[in-house]
Motif scaffolding. Structure first.
Motif, short mmCIF file in Angstrom:
data_model
loop_
_atom_site.label_atom_id
_atom_site.label_comp_id
_atom_site.label_asym_id
_atom_site.label_seq_id
_atom_site.Cartn_x
_atom_site.Cartn_y
_atom_site.Cartn_z
N HIS A 194 10.71 1.53 4.34
CA HIS A 194 10.34 1.16 2.97
C HIS A 194 10.28 2.37 2.04
CE1 HIS A 194 8.69 -1.75 5.88
NE2 HIS A 194 9.22 -2.62 5.04
N GLY A 195 9.73 3.49 2.55
CA GLY A 195 9.65 4.70 1.71
C GLY A 195 11.03 5.14 1.22
N PRO A 196 11.97 5.36 2.15
CA PRO A 196 13.32 5.71 1.71
C PRO A 196 13.93 4.66 0.79
CG PRO A 196 13.04 6.19 4.05
CD PRO A 196 11.79 5.50 3.61
N ASP A 197 13.58 3.38 1.02
CA ASP A 197 14.14 2.33 0.16
C ASP A 197 13.59 2.45 -1.27
OD1 ASP A 197 16.05 0.30 0.11
OD2 ASP A 197 14.50 -1.25 0.12
N VAL A 198 12.29 2.76 -1.38
CA VAL A 198 11.71 2.97 -2.71
C VAL A 198 12.44 4.11 -3.43
CG1 VAL A 198 9.64 3.81 -3.92
CG2 VAL A 198 9.43 2.01 -2.18
N LYS A 199 12.87 5.09 -2.66
CA LYS A 199 13.57 6.23 -3.27
C LYS A 199 14.96 5.85 -3.81
CE LYS A 199 11.50 10.25 -1.04
NZ LYS A 199 11.66 11.16 -2.19
N THR A 200 15.50 4.71 -3.39
CA THR A 200 16.75 4.27 -4.01
C THR A 200 16.51 3.84 -5.46
OG1 THR A 200 16.62 1.93 -3.30
CG2 THR A 200 17.71 3.47 -1.79
N ILE A 201 15.25 3.52 -5.76
CA ILE A 201 14.88 3.16 -7.13
C ILE A 201 14.30 4.38 -7.87
CG2 ILE A 201 13.38 1.67 -8.54
CD1 ILE A 201 15.35 -0.03 -7.10
N PHE A 202 13.42 5.12 -7.17
CA PHE A 202 12.77 6.31 -7.76
C PHE A 202 13.13 7.52 -6.90
CE2 PHE A 202 9.87 2.73 -8.36
CZ PHE A 202 9.61 2.78 -9.72
N PRO A 203 14.29 8.13 -7.12
CA PRO A 203 14.71 9.24 -6.25
C PRO A 203 13.71 10.38 -6.21
CG PRO A 203 16.46 8.59 -7.78
CD PRO A 203 15.24 7.83 -8.18
N GLU A 204 12.93 10.54 -7.29
CA GLU A 204 12.03 11.70 -7.38
C GLU A 204 10.68 11.47 -6.73
OE1 GLU A 204 13.38 14.31 -8.63
OE2 GLU A 204 15.15 13.25 -9.36
N ILE A 205 10.37 10.22 -6.40
CA ILE A 205 8.99 9.97 -5.95
C ILE A 205 8.75 10.41 -4.51
CG2 ILE A 205 7.80 7.90 -5.04
CD1 ILE A 205 7.28 7.08 -7.88
N ASP A 206 7.59 11.04 -4.29
CA ASP A 206 7.19 11.47 -2.96
C ASP A 206 6.38 10.32 -2.34
OD1 ASP A 206 6.47 12.86 -0.73
OD2 ASP A 206 5.27 14.38 -1.78
N ILE A 207 6.92 9.68 -1.32
CA ILE A 207 6.24 8.51 -0.75
C ILE A 207 6.40 8.49 0.77
CG2 ILE A 207 8.27 7.06 -1.30
CD1 ILE A 207 6.29 4.66 -1.46
N ASP A 208 5.30 8.23 1.45
CA ASP A 208 5.32 7.99 2.90
C ASP A 208 4.87 6.56 3.15
OD1 ASP A 208 6.01 10.61 3.40
OD2 ASP A 208 3.95 11.26 3.80
N THR A 209 5.58 5.86 4.05
CA THR A 209 5.18 4.49 4.35
C THR A 209 5.06 4.29 5.86
OG1 THR A 209 7.52 3.82 4.26
CG2 THR A 209 6.20 3.43 2.30
N LEU A 210 4.08 3.47 6.24
CA LEU A 210 3.88 3.08 7.64
C LEU A 210 3.96 1.57 7.70
CD1 LEU A 210 1.62 5.44 6.82
CD2 LEU A 210 1.02 5.17 9.22
N GLY A 211 4.62 1.03 8.73
CA GLY A 211 4.76 -0.42 8.84
C GLY A 211 4.07 -0.96 10.07
N LEU A 212 3.49 -2.14 9.91
CA LEU A 212 2.92 -2.89 11.04
C LEU A 212 3.47 -4.30 10.94
CD1 LEU A 212 -0.71 -1.81 10.27
CD2 LEU A 212 0.38 -1.29 12.43
N LYS A 213 3.52 -5.00 12.09
CA LYS A 213 3.87 -6.43 12.05
C LYS A 213 2.73 -7.19 12.70
CE LYS A 213 8.81 -7.23 12.11
NZ LYS A 213 9.89 -7.81 12.88
N VAL A 214 2.34 -8.29 12.08
CA VAL A 214 1.19 -9.06 12.58
C VAL A 214 1.56 -10.55 12.67
CG1 VAL A 214 -0.48 -7.44 11.63
CG2 VAL A 214 0.28 -9.37 10.23
N PRO A 215 0.77 -11.31 13.44
CA PRO A 215 1.05 -12.75 13.59
C PRO A 215 0.64 -13.53 12.34
CG PRO A 215 -0.39 -11.95 15.34
CD PRO A 215 -0.34 -10.88 14.30
#
Ligand code: NAD
Length: 335
Positions: A194-215
């Motif tokens: 998701h973080g790299p995907d956000v950068k396709t919209i905001f190339p300059e933004i510094d963002i780290d994302t963590l993902g979880l999947k739940v029931p």
């Protein structure tokens, strides 16, 4: 009228078709599906011309007594724009067909970014898609993050964003998905896509994302921390976000405690399919600790990209500017 084709009539495609039909400046030329099922039956009952997406399987519709108007090529050829809402990866395979008929195409977030000239979010980069031939409307989660980061960045400057995405295991109709009884770090390695995907919209933004999947099936939930370049107070940030048409700041008095009640509220509103097109952000969760902004927001994965597809249609056809398009879409849908 902008003549729109929908190729892939599933969770996203059927919602986009209905949303396009509501627009004063667009018409649905037809929808394409691979095989007959209840969605094909409903498409015809709703008055959409149904096209067979795969020639070899076209006979299956006749076998099921479902009337078709032709093959997908014919649909693409007579449309001004095609919205490809096929499963991840199929859009890239369809690209050559759209090029052959010189029909500009929108792809969905399941496609890799390089399928398109531009990744799109109406709030953040509408103008980049103007006149483009291939546009990718980013995923549900990236759409939700972009809508939040755009005003924060414009108003206060974003130094660093950190987001934990608690993701639904599957959509309600995806009977084969899971987990059923687990909490999965997904992916285990960081960052999630998701973080790299956000950068396709905001190339300059510094963002780290963590993902979880739940029931869960109803919605995704984002736990957000954004370090801002200034330190507004929480009320000021709430005012800012309340001014965003595609962020619904849940009022405390609604007493909505989670995604189940959110969906119930959407159904009470009479929203089609109980859809929630906006980010649903808990007002009370907005907290400032120094320069650090925190909040919880829920994202309805099946519907938040629908309005974005509608705006992307206007962007590629150059028929409206961002403000005008978003307003028209919002008015037509009831956002
Ligand atoms: P879906 O499986 O519900 O619908 C896809 C439809 O396309 C189905 O009806 C399928 O039969 C049809 N199809 C399959 N192959 C085809 C072909 N060759 N030509 C035409 N139609 C074909 O999938 P979905 O959830 O609507 O996802 C579509 C896209 O939207 C994917 O890129 C996905 O990543 C993205 N997306 C999905 C969600 C979500 O939560 N469901 C949210 C945002 C974005």
């Amino acid at each position: 009228m902008i003549r729109v084709a929908i190729n892939g009539y599933g969770t996203i495609g059927k919602r986009v078709a209905d949303a396009v039909r509501e627009q004063p400046d667009m018409e649905v030329v037809g929808v394409a599906k691979t095989s007959p099922n209840f969605e094909a039956v409903r498409a015809v009952e709703k008055g959409y011309d149904l096209y067979a997406a795969i020639e070899d399987r076209a006979g299956k519709f006749a076998d099921a007594d479902i009337e078709t108007a032709g093959l997908v090529d014919e649909l693409v050829a007579q449309s001004d724009v095609v919205v490809d809402a096929t499963p991840s990866g199929i859009g890239a395979e369809n690209k050559a067909m759209y090029d052959e008929y010189e029909t500009p195409a929108l792809y969905q977030g399941g496609e890799s970014a390089d399928v398109a000239d531009v990744s799109f979010n109406a709030r953040s980069n509408y103008d980049k898609a103007r006149g483009a031939d291939h546009v990718r409307v980013v995923s549900c989660n990236t759409t939700g993050l972009s809508r939040l980061l755009a005003p924060l960045d414009e108003e206060y400057g974003v130094e660093k964003a950190r987001v934990t995405l608690v993701r639904r295991g599957g959509d309600p109709s995806q009977t084969g998905r899971g987990p059923i009884n687990d909490i999965l770090p997904n992916p285990i390695t960081l960052p999630s896509h998701h973080g790299p995907d956000v950068k396709t919209i905001f190339p300059e933004i510094d963002i780290d994302t963590l993902g979880l999947k739940v029931p869960a099936t109803l919605m995704h939930m984002h736990s957000v921390n954004v370090t801002l370049e200034t330190a507004p107070d929480a009320d000021e940030v709430l005012d800012l976000l309340e001014g965003e048409s595609r962020i619904f700041c849940i009022p405390p008095e609604f007493d909505i405690d989670g995604t189940g009640q959110l969906k119930e509220y959407a159904k009470d509103l009479g929203r089609p399919r109980g859809d929630i097109w906006e980010n649903a952000l808990w007002s009370e969760s907005i907290t400032m600790e120094g320069n650090d902004f925190y909040c919880f927001q829920a994202i309805h994965q099946e519907s938040d990209v629908v309005s974005e597809n509608v705006d992307a249609i206007r962007a590629v056809t150059g028929s409206a500017d961002a403000e005008e398009s978003v307003q028209t879409t919002n008015d037509a849908l009831g956002i």
